[in-house]
Design a protein around this motif. Structure first.
Motif, mmCIF file in Angstrom:
data_model
loop_
_atom_site.group_PDB
_atom_site.id
_atom_site.type_symbol
_atom_site.label_atom_id
_atom_site.label_comp_id
_atom_site.label_asym_id
_atom_site.label_seq_id
_atom_site.Cartn_x
_atom_site.Cartn_y
_atom_site.Cartn_z
ATOM 1 N N PRO A 128 0.826 -1.212 0.000
ATOM 2 C CA PRO A 128 0.000 0.000 0.000
ATOM 3 C C PRO A 128 0.858 1.258 0.000
ATOM 4 O O PRO A 128 1.908 1.305 0.643
ATOM 5 C CB PRO A 128 -0.803 -0.132 1.301
ATOM 6 N N ALA A 129 0.409 2.254 -0.741
ATOM 7 C CA ALA A 129 1.152 3.503 -0.832
ATOM 8 C C ALA A 129 1.250 4.172 0.534
ATOM 9 O O ALA A 129 0.295 4.149 1.318
ATOM 10 C CB ALA A 129 0.486 4.448 -1.830
ATOM 11 N N ALA A 130 2.395 4.740 0.831
ATOM 12 C CA ALA A 130 2.607 5.454 2.095
ATOM 13 C C ALA A 130 3.643 6.540 1.854
ATOM 14 O O ALA A 130 4.411 6.484 0.885
ATOM 15 C CB ALA A 130 3.087 4.494 3.189
ATOM 16 N N GLU A 131 3.650 7.531 2.720
ATOM 17 C CA GLU A 131 4.628 8.604 2.594
ATOM 18 C C GLU A 131 6.030 8.038 2.749
ATOM 19 O O GLU A 131 6.310 7.255 3.662
ATOM 20 C CB GLU A 131 4.384 9.674 3.659
ATOM 21 N N ALA A 132 6.912 8.405 1.815
ATOM 22 C CA ALA A 132 8.269 7.875 1.837
ATOM 23 C C ALA A 132 8.948 8.134 3.168
ATOM 24 O O ALA A 132 8.794 9.198 3.764
ATOM 25 C CB ALA A 132 9.082 8.475 0.704
ATOM 26 N N TRP A 133 9.653 7.130 3.639
ATOM 27 C CA TRP A 133 10.487 7.125 4.838
ATOM 28 C C TRP A 133 9.695 6.948 6.126
ATOM 29 O O TRP A 133 10.268 7.018 7.210
ATOM 30 C CB TRP A 133 11.402 8.365 4.909
ATOM 31 N N THR A 134 8.374 6.715 6.036
ATOM 32 C CA THR A 134 7.648 6.314 7.236
ATOM 33 C C THR A 134 8.013 4.870 7.563
ATOM 34 O O THR A 134 8.300 4.064 6.670
ATOM 35 C CB THR A 134 6.130 6.454 7.067
ATOM 36 N N LEU A 135 7.999 4.546 8.838
ATOM 37 C CA LEU A 135 8.511 3.253 9.299
ATOM 38 C C LEU A 135 7.452 2.548 10.139
ATOM 39 O O LEU A 135 6.843 3.156 11.026
ATOM 40 C CB LEU A 135 9.796 3.477 10.108
ATOM 41 N N VAL A 136 7.234 1.275 9.851
ATOM 42 C CA VAL A 136 6.317 0.434 10.621
ATOM 43 C C VAL A 136 7.126 -0.712 11.211
ATOM 44 O O VAL A 136 7.937 -1.345 10.507
ATOM 45 C CB VAL A 136 5.183 -0.109 9.725
ATOM 46 N N ARG A 137 6.917 -0.981 12.482
ATOM 47 C CA ARG A 137 7.642 -2.057 13.158
ATOM 48 C C ARG A 137 6.783 -3.321 13.229
ATOM 49 O O ARG A 137 5.583 -3.257 13.473
ATOM 50 C CB ARG A 137 8.067 -1.614 14.563
ATOM 51 N N ASP A 138 7.432 -4.440 12.996
ATOM 52 C CA ASP A 138 6.783 -5.747 13.047
ATOM 53 C C ASP A 138 7.666 -6.646 13.892
ATOM 54 O O ASP A 138 8.526 -7.357 13.375
ATOM 55 C CB ASP A 138 6.620 -6.300 11.628
ATOM 56 N N GLY A 139 7.486 -6.545 15.211
ATOM 57 C CA GLY A 139 8.415 -7.223 16.104
ATOM 58 C C GLY A 139 9.781 -6.553 16.006
ATOM 59 O O GLY A 139 9.905 -5.335 16.144
ATOM 60 N N ASP A 140 10.797 -7.351 15.714
ATOM 61 C CA ASP A 140 12.146 -6.803 15.546
ATOM 62 C C ASP A 140 12.393 -6.317 14.112
ATOM 63 O O ASP A 140 13.421 -5.700 13.847
ATOM 64 C CB ASP A 140 13.198 -7.862 15.900
ATOM 65 N N ALA A 141 11.476 -6.606 13.209
ATOM 66 C CA ALA A 141 11.633 -6.186 11.819
ATOM 67 C C ALA A 141 11.084 -4.779 11.627
ATOM 68 O O ALA A 141 10.231 -4.315 12.393
ATOM 69 C CB ALA A 141 10.911 -7.156 10.887
ATOM 70 N N VAL A 142 11.589 -4.097 10.608
ATOM 71 C CA VAL A 142 11.048 -2.786 10.244
ATOM 72 C C VAL A 142 10.709 -2.807 8.753
ATOM 73 O O VAL A 142 11.342 -3.508 7.963
ATOM 74 C CB VAL A 142 12.032 -1.629 10.535
ATOM 75 N N GLN A 143 9.686 -2.042 8.407
ATOM 76 C CA GLN A 143 9.301 -1.867 7.008
ATOM 77 C C GLN A 143 9.225 -0.366 6.727
ATOM 78 O O GLN A 143 8.470 0.351 7.377
ATOM 79 C CB GLN A 143 7.964 -2.544 6.716
#
Length: 299
Positions: A115-130
């Motif tokens: 899904p489109a998102a503002e560049a350089w926003t970060l989502v955490r998934d446990g120890d992983a980042v997206q």
């Protein structure tokens, strides 16, 4: 019944590595060395950043984020990592910051169709980042960094060429071995993409980068092209109007829908010429394509 959600595709970026900066001075140290503001970095965003020579030429480009309060990670092309780590380490001195090559701890993936998102926003998934990346319209992209032994993200695997083509189509290029010291940040639209802060303090090359921004002297920019010929990073581009002098250089290249997509640093004056070609004035022709973002006019 609703249609099943289509999973994004993914590519493991085996040609990328990770530098860890750890310690109470890690953020302030990076803030003083890189083109972006790391002192004000929060946990919900990443930073696009460059590492420059004193003459403002990019030695490396990277994405940085906070893994913990005093633990920052920098993801970057592996071919520039050893020299970047060595040179950054020279400036640590008394700062409470330890720099290490953490590449073996992490797997870096490129995701397409997210899904489109503002560049350089970060989502955490446990120890992983997206981390959301710049993208062409309708082609959401992200960088996912996770533990090296974690399962691959869901979605079919794509080829390195397809991922590189999406990068070029998005109008972004990373400094590679063949292009070390080839560009000041604005030559590859780095400040437009969020890779330069003009409000922070000094860093190596800052005076040159600021002068390029405010004196209106920039004569080269990153542009997107398509071609029927194969291209390699570092390959020169020539104009048929001036076949003796290179008009630009390939900064990134891949494939999309069977054609070569190229992100090239090019003389702005050459865009008004008859034609541009790969390798020589008689090489494969380049067809200009629109950037997915606007370049602000020079003042």
């Amino acid at each position: 019944m609703s249609e099943p959600t289509q999973l994004p595709t993914q590519h493991r970026l085996t040609d990328w590595g990770v530098i860890r900066a750890q310690g109470t001075d890690a953020a302030s140290f990076l803030h003083g060395q890189l083109t972006q503001d790391f002192a004000g970095l929060d946990r919900d965003h990443a930073r696009l950043a460059g590492f420059c020579t004193a003459k403002g030429r990019l030695l490396a480009t990277m994405v940085g984020w906070k893994q913990g309060d005093d633990d920052l990670l920098l993801a970057l092309p592996a071919e520039t990592l050893p020299a970047t780590l060595k040179r950054l380490s020279m400036f640590v001195m008394r700062a409470k910051c330890k720099l290490t090559d953490a590449s073996a701890e992490f797997a870096v993936y490129g995701l397409l169709g997210v899904p489109a998102a503002e560049a350089w926003t970060l989502v955490r998934d446990g120890d992983a980042v997206q981390i959301a990346l710049p993208a062409a319209p309708g082609l959401g992209r992200a960088l996912r960094v996770q533990a090296a032994d974690a399962p691959a993200p869901a979605g079919a695997a794509i080829t390195p060429e397809d991922w590189a083509g999406a990068e070029a189509q998005a109008g972004i290029a990373w400094v590679r071995g063949a292009t070390v010291e080839a560009f000041v940040p604005q030559m590859i639209n780095f400040e437009v993409l969020g890779g330069v802060s003009f409000k922070k303090g000094c860093y190596p090359g800052q005076e040159i980068v600021a002068r390029s921004q405010y004196r209106g002297t920039l004569k080269r920019r990153l542009q997107v092209f398509e071609s029927d010929g194969a291209a390699t990073v570092g390959q020169e581009i020539f104009s048929s109007a001036d076949p003796e002098q290179p008009a630009g250089v390939v900064a990134g290249s891949g494939t999309r829908d069977g054609r070569t997509v190229i992100a090239a640093e090019i003389k702005l004056a050459a865009l008004d010429g008859p034609s541009l070609h790969l390798g020589s004035a008689t090489g494969a022709a380049l067809q200009p394509r629109a950037l997915p973002y606007e370049i602000p006019p020079q003042e």
